[in-house]
Design a protein around this motif. Structure first.
Motif, mmCIF file in Angstrom:
data_model
loop_
_atom_site.group_PDB
_atom_site.id
_atom_site.type_symbol
_atom_site.label_atom_id
_atom_site.label_comp_id
_atom_site.label_asym_id
_atom_site.label_seq_id
_atom_site.Cartn_x
_atom_site.Cartn_y
_atom_site.Cartn_z
ATOM 1 N N ASP A 1 0.089 8.705 -3.922
ATOM 2 C CA ASP A 1 -0.401 7.969 -2.861
ATOM 3 C C ASP A 1 -0.473 6.405 -3.297
ATOM 4 O OD1 ASP A 1 -1.258 9.942 -1.456
ATOM 5 O OD2 ASP A 1 -2.990 10.504 -2.396
ATOM 6 N N GLU A 2 -0.282 5.896 -4.338
ATOM 7 C CA GLU A 2 0.000 4.543 -4.661
ATOM 8 C C GLU A 2 1.265 3.924 -4.127
ATOM 9 O OE1 GLU A 2 -2.272 2.439 -6.552
ATOM 10 O OE2 GLU A 2 -3.674 4.204 -6.207
ATOM 11 N N ILE A 3 2.207 4.924 -4.188
ATOM 12 C CA ILE A 3 3.322 4.370 -3.338
ATOM 13 C C ILE A 3 3.175 3.985 -2.028
ATOM 14 C CG2 ILE A 3 5.911 4.601 -2.950
ATOM 15 C CD1 ILE A 3 6.036 6.174 -5.544
ATOM 16 N N VAL A 4 2.547 5.238 -1.258
ATOM 17 C CA VAL A 4 2.286 5.310 0.000
ATOM 18 C C VAL A 4 1.132 4.118 0.538
ATOM 19 C CG1 VAL A 4 1.258 6.633 1.932
ATOM 20 C CG2 VAL A 4 2.649 7.572 0.237
ATOM 21 N N ARG A 5 0.639 3.709 -0.370
ATOM 22 C CA ARG A 5 -0.523 2.657 -0.312
ATOM 23 C C ARG A 5 0.290 1.291 0.244
ATOM 24 N NH1 ARG A 5 -4.257 -0.773 -3.627
ATOM 25 N NH2 ARG A 5 -3.040 -0.303 -5.242
ATOM 26 N N HIS A 6 1.213 1.080 -0.708
ATOM 27 C CA HIS A 6 2.034 -0.115 -0.494
ATOM 28 C C HIS A 6 2.989 -0.091 0.555
ATOM 29 C CE1 HIS A 6 1.269 -2.682 -4.425
ATOM 30 N NE2 HIS A 6 0.762 -1.373 -4.622
ATOM 31 N N ILE A 7 3.679 1.075 0.925
ATOM 32 C CA ILE A 7 4.341 1.053 2.162
ATOM 33 C C ILE A 7 3.555 1.116 3.308
ATOM 34 C CG2 ILE A 7 5.763 2.634 3.519
ATOM 35 C CD1 ILE A 7 6.610 3.773 0.821
ATOM 36 N N ASP A 8 2.104 1.514 3.249
ATOM 37 C CA ASP A 8 1.324 1.372 4.484
ATOM 38 C C ASP A 8 0.860 0.175 4.697
ATOM 39 O OD1 ASP A 8 -0.232 3.043 6.740
ATOM 40 O OD2 ASP A 8 -1.836 2.105 5.601
ATOM 41 N N TYR A 9 0.816 -0.622 3.610
ATOM 42 C CA TYR A 9 0.295 -2.070 3.785
ATOM 43 C C TYR A 9 1.164 -3.167 4.542
ATOM 44 C CZ TYR A 9 -1.657 -6.604 2.646
ATOM 45 O OH TYR A 9 -1.913 -7.939 2.684
ATOM 46 N N ILE A 10 2.197 -2.819 4.034
ATOM 47 C CA ILE A 10 3.315 -3.692 4.828
ATOM 48 C C ILE A 10 3.596 -3.325 6.108
ATOM 49 C CG2 ILE A 10 5.828 -4.392 4.479
ATOM 50 C CD1 ILE A 10 5.742 -4.352 1.428
ATOM 51 N N ALA A 11 3.901 -1.966 6.401
ATOM 52 C CA ALA A 11 3.988 -1.453 7.674
ATOM 53 C C ALA A 11 2.875 -1.935 8.634
ATOM 54 C CB ALA A 11 4.131 -0.054 7.806
ATOM 55 N N GLU A 12 1.646 -1.819 8.157
ATOM 56 C CA GLU A 12 0.357 -2.191 9.029
ATOM 57 C C GLU A 12 0.540 -3.696 9.473
ATOM 58 O OE1 GLU A 12 -2.187 -0.427 10.662
ATOM 59 O OE2 GLU A 12 -0.712 1.415 10.501
ATOM 60 N N ASN A 13 0.704 -4.328 8.317
ATOM 61 C CA ASN A 13 0.444 -5.746 8.507
ATOM 62 C C ASN A 13 1.513 -6.635 8.807
ATOM 63 O OD1 ASN A 13 -2.256 -6.317 7.437
ATOM 64 N ND2 ASN A 13 -1.715 -4.882 5.977
ATOM 65 N N PHE A 14 2.852 -6.165 8.405
ATOM 66 C CA PHE A 14 3.897 -6.848 8.730
ATOM 67 C C PHE A 14 5.161 -6.208 9.498
ATOM 68 C CE2 PHE A 14 1.977 -8.017 4.894
ATOM 69 C CZ PHE A 14 1.863 -9.384 5.100
ATOM 70 N N GLY A 15 4.810 -4.770 9.781
ATOM 71 C CA GLY A 15 5.620 -4.101 10.531
ATOM 72 C C GLY A 15 6.397 -3.135 9.861
ATOM 73 N N VAL A 16 6.926 -1.955 10.293
ATOM 74 C CA VAL A 16 7.523 -0.859 9.629
ATOM 75 C C VAL A 16 8.972 -1.027 9.528
ATOM 76 C CG1 VAL A 16 7.937 0.658 11.715
ATOM 77 C CG2 VAL A 16 7.755 1.521 9.423
ATOM 78 N N ASP A 17 9.590 -2.221 10.445
ATOM 79 C CA ASP A 17 10.971 -2.589 10.257
ATOM 80 C C ASP A 17 11.120 -3.267 8.963
ATOM 81 O OD1 ASP A 17 11.896 -1.440 12.596
ATOM 82 O OD2 ASP A 17 11.128 -3.295 13.840
ATOM 83 N N HIS A 18 9.964 -3.703 8.027
ATOM 84 C CA HIS A 18 10.143 -4.632 7.113
ATOM 85 C C HIS A 18 9.790 -3.879 5.842
ATOM 86 C CE1 HIS A 18 11.180 -7.324 10.318
ATOM 87 N NE2 HIS A 18 10.065 -7.137 10.763
#
Length: 349
Positions: A276-293
């Motif tokens: 979940d720690e990996i998912v947390r970082h992926i989700d943070y960037i996807a939510e705040n900067f976009g899943v394209d990035h």
């Protein structure tokens, strides 16, 4: 191969093999290291950036030796010579090309996005020749042009030590990445030369001033192949929100590193943590900067990863967690390989 072949931003598998006195065959399943061909196929690992990195000779430090009241502060290693780095780089690159020649069509060093797409669609392990730390490159850039002709398509300006082009961040927690001077004049010229050739520039390990120098010079998307969100784990190696904004504005990408100290909020080195720690970082960037990035940049064979992952065969567990977290198929395609394909299409010539 699944619908979500994982193309990965960084591994140090070549170095692990090169430094071993008796390395296991890459084409047989091993109980050591993180990647070999049989385990890659089990894990849905379609390939990635195969790093060529020159270590300092006779220089080993342990973070435990540099503990502070709040965390740790490991000093930058000393510079290394261009001559030694080029010899080491040539030997490691030769190892990659030899693997390709021995693979009976199961591994290909890719130089174009057409090649990369073909490999992902046909279950052929795709490898990008990447150099981590530009010490092997002379400031006249003769070696850069020769290595490009050999297949070099991605270059990290620094590792976490100074060189002729700039300065890397130390392994320091807690810390901002703003730890030193920016690019040298040769470093700025290197950015322009890479742009002209179509070599992807990797901002991983670069300090913040150097990052902004690249951002102000480059005509390609900004990329950090294996760096996480500083807001979630305030180690010097991670990216601030301002840096992530710049990556987003350039249509670039950050590859999430599985290193436990870059995932954990406390910067700790313990590996008994959830995926979940990996998912947390992926989700943070996807939510705040976009899943394209956001993409994946494991650092397999160059770091320690969470125990539940174990090695490349654990990647399906990560995909299952991302699905459970609510990522849809089109988003998973972007995270696992699509975002890398887009950035490379926009960068390579």
């Amino acid at each position: 191969m699944t619908n979500f072949p994982i193309f990965d931003g960084h591994n140090d598998t070549l170095l692990r093999q090169h430094m071993s006195d008796d390395p296991p065959s890459f084409f047989s399943e091993s109980s050591t290291g993180y990647i070999d061909l049989p385990r890659a196929k089990q894990g849905g690992f379609g390939g990635g950036f195969f790093a060529v990195y020159t270590p300092n000779e006779n220089y080993e430090v342990e973070p435990e030796d540099y503990l502070t009241e709040e965390g740790y502060d490991v000093p930058l290693p000393p510079p290394i010579s261009q001559r030694n780095a080029l010899a080491f780089t040539n030997a490691m690159a030769a190892r990659l090309f030899k693997l390709e020649s021995e693979a009976n069509g199961q591994l290909k060093v890719v130089r174009t996005t057409k090649d990369l797409n073909f490999c992902l669609e046909n279950d052929i392990l795709a490898g990008i020749f990447h150099i981590e730390g530009a010490e092997a490159i002379d400031t006249n850039f003769d070696a850069l042009h020769i290595l490009y002709q050999a297949g070099l398509r991605s270059l990290g300006i620094v590792w976490s030590r100074p060189n002729a082009y700039g300065e890397g961040v130390p392994f320091r927690y807690p810390s901002s990445p703003d730890t030193g001077a920016g690019l040298t004049e040769s470093g700025k010229s290197l950015v322009r030369e890479c742009n002209q050739l179509g070599i992807m520039i990797d901002n991983t390990h670069l300090n913040e001033k150097g990052f902004w120098d690249v951002a102000n010079l480059t005509d390609a998307p900004l990329v950090a192949t294996h760096s996480n969100a500083h807001t979630l784990s305030p180690i010097a190696r991670n990216l601030t929100d301002k840096q992530l904004d710049a990556i987003t504005e350039s249509n670039g990408v950050a590859g999430i590193n599985y290193a436990v100290n870059m995932l954990r909020e406390d910067g700790g080195l313990g590996t008994d943590i959830s995926l979940d720690e990996i998912v947390r970082h992926i989700d943070y960037i996807a939510e705040n900067f976009g899943v394209d990035h956001v993409a994946l940049g494991s650092d397999f064979d160059g770091t320690t990863v969470p125990d539940p992952l174990k090695d490349v065969t654990g990647l399906p567990k990560l995909l299952d967690l991302l699905k459970a977290h609510g990522f849809h198929d089109n988003e998973l395609q972007k995270i696992t390989h699509g975002n890398w394909l887009r950035v490379l299409q926009d960068t390579w010539k």
